[in-house]
Scaffold this active site. Structure first.
Site, PDB file in Angstrom:
ATOM      1  N   THR A 275      40.530  -5.174 -13.725  1.00  0.00           N
ATOM      2  CA  THR A 275      40.298  -3.830 -14.257  1.00  0.00           C
ATOM      3  C   THR A 275      41.640  -3.126 -14.463  1.00  0.00           C
ATOM      4  O   THR A 275      42.525  -3.199 -13.612  1.00  0.00           O
ATOM      5  CB  THR A 275      39.418  -2.989 -13.315  1.00  0.00           C
TER       6      THR A 275
ATOM      7  N   PHE B  99      43.676   0.276 -14.751  1.00  0.00           N
ATOM      8  CA  PHE B  99      43.664   1.685 -14.359  1.00  0.00           C
ATOM      9  C   PHE B  99      44.877   2.378 -14.976  1.00  0.00           C
ATOM     10  O   PHE B  99      45.948   1.781 -15.072  1.00  0.00           O
ATOM     11  CB  PHE B  99      43.728   1.825 -12.831  1.00  0.00           C
TER      12      PHE B  99
END
Length: 378
Positions: A278, A280
């Site tokens: 992921t 960020f």
């Protein structure tokens, strides 16, 4: 005529075109000087469209193909004129006056994240700000509001996962607030199925987690006929399960969240793919550009004309820049208009890169420079 002979004919025509194109660019320089002296903008959309329509009419069945060639030539001419004129004054001033630094400083303030202690956002925050205090908020927009109201200088939000794709809510909030992006990190995500002590795997019926996590583990959920239940955050889901009296529910969360809330890990690594990551980003109202910045984030809109987005993207290619992300999000005006979010590899202190961004800021109906930063990868 064989293929070699045909190619020689094409080479001959190309040799004839090159001096004509060079002459056209020389005249474009003179046009730029005239426009500077008379205060005329570089882009004349109406004139360009008239030329392209005329080309299409003259070229018959090859009209669309020749129009594409002419439009690229016009784009190159305008890029040259922008370079001479030095447009985009507002953006140039912003970049030249921006604070540059090797590291981001929280200035003694907490880092804003969504979720609760143990959330992946918190892990990302610790990666980027290892010595900072983290303050958690219930919703993504609460993170933006914390930064907006000065309760935190920086906020951390997830924007993209390698399995489930974009976090659309995050992009919508980026479009709404137009804060700067000053940093980023890619975090490897390992999801676990967790439950309270005494809960048996075969008795679990419902599994709580954030929609992104459920999507990233949907193969596992389907294999055991679990029902995924949306929750605000993976760690918040773990907290809920730990406090619930139910014996038939579980949570998908990180190892740290399971330990934090006293849950037993029933299965590890349940995500669809092993290399589940992921991305960020760090949002801020203050623009800071890292010394090693190599990624640029932008928001723009394109004119409502055929091929306009193609031509905008072509300008990046013309400058030698690689787009790594293009996300379209609807403008909330009921007209099916769209904003585009783009990530581009580059540095704004490179002259040709800044010239391009300044040219686009002058030409496009909507253009916002979000930042230039370095992305930490695992």
């Amino acid at each position: 005529m064989d293929l070699l002979s045909l190619r020689k004919e094409i080479d001959k025509i190309d040799d004839e075109l090159i001096p004509l194109l060079m002459k056209r660019m020389d005249i474009a320089k003179e046009v730029a000087k005239y426009k500077v002296e008379h205060g005329i903008p570089v882009l004349n959309q109406e004139r360009e469209q008239q030329i392209l329509d005329d080309v299409a009419e003259k070229c018959g069945e090859q009209g669309d193909a020749i129009k594409t060639i002419f439009s690229a030539t016009m784009d190159a001419s305008r890029a040259l004129q922008h370079k001479i004129i030095g447009g985009g004054e507002e953006l140039r001033n912003l970049v030249n006056s921006t604070q540059r630094g090797e590291h981001l400083s929280d200035e003694g303030m907490p880092i804003a994240c969504q979720g609760v202690d143990g959330a992946y956002s918190g892990i990302a925050a610790n990666t980027l700000f290892p010595d900072s205090t983290i303050k958690f908020y219930k919703q993504f927009e609460n993170v933006f509001e914390s930064v907006n109201k000065g309760k935190a200088i920086y906020g951390i939000i997830p924007v993209e996962n390698s399995t489930a794709g974009s976090v659309h809510e995050s992009y919508d909030l980026i479009m709404k607030y137009r804060f700067y992006v000053v940093g980023a990190c890619d975090l490897k995500i390992e999801h676990c199925l967790c439950a309270k002590e005494g809960t048996k795997f075969e008795k679990i019926e419902e599994v709580f987690s954030h929609p992104q996590a459920l999507s990233q583990c949907n193969v596992f959920l389907k294999s055991f006929d679990f029902t995924g239940v949306n929750y605000t955050n993976t760690a918040a889901a773990a907290k809920y399960v730990s406090e619930s009296s139910k014996k038939n529910i579980g949570a998908i969360c990180s190892v740290s969240a399971a330990k934090k809330y006293g849950l037993k890990i029933l299965r590890r690594g349940i995500q669809n793919i092993t290399n589940n990551t992921t991305r960020f980003i760090v949002i801020s109202k203050k623009l800071v550009i890292n010394d090693d910045a190599d990624k640029i984030s932008l928001i723009f809109s394109a004119p409502h004309t055929t091929g306009s987005l193609y031509r905008v993207l072509g300008r990046f290619s013309m400058t030698g820049l690689n787009l790594t992300k293009l996300e379209s999000r609807p403008v909330a005006n009921g007209k099916f208009d769209y904003f585009f979010y783009a990530d581009v590899m580059g540095n704004v202190y490179d002259e040709s890169t800044l010239d391009l961004l300044c040219a686009l800021s002058d030409e496009l109906p909507e253009f916002t420079f979000l930042g230039n930063y370095h992305e930490i990868k695992p």
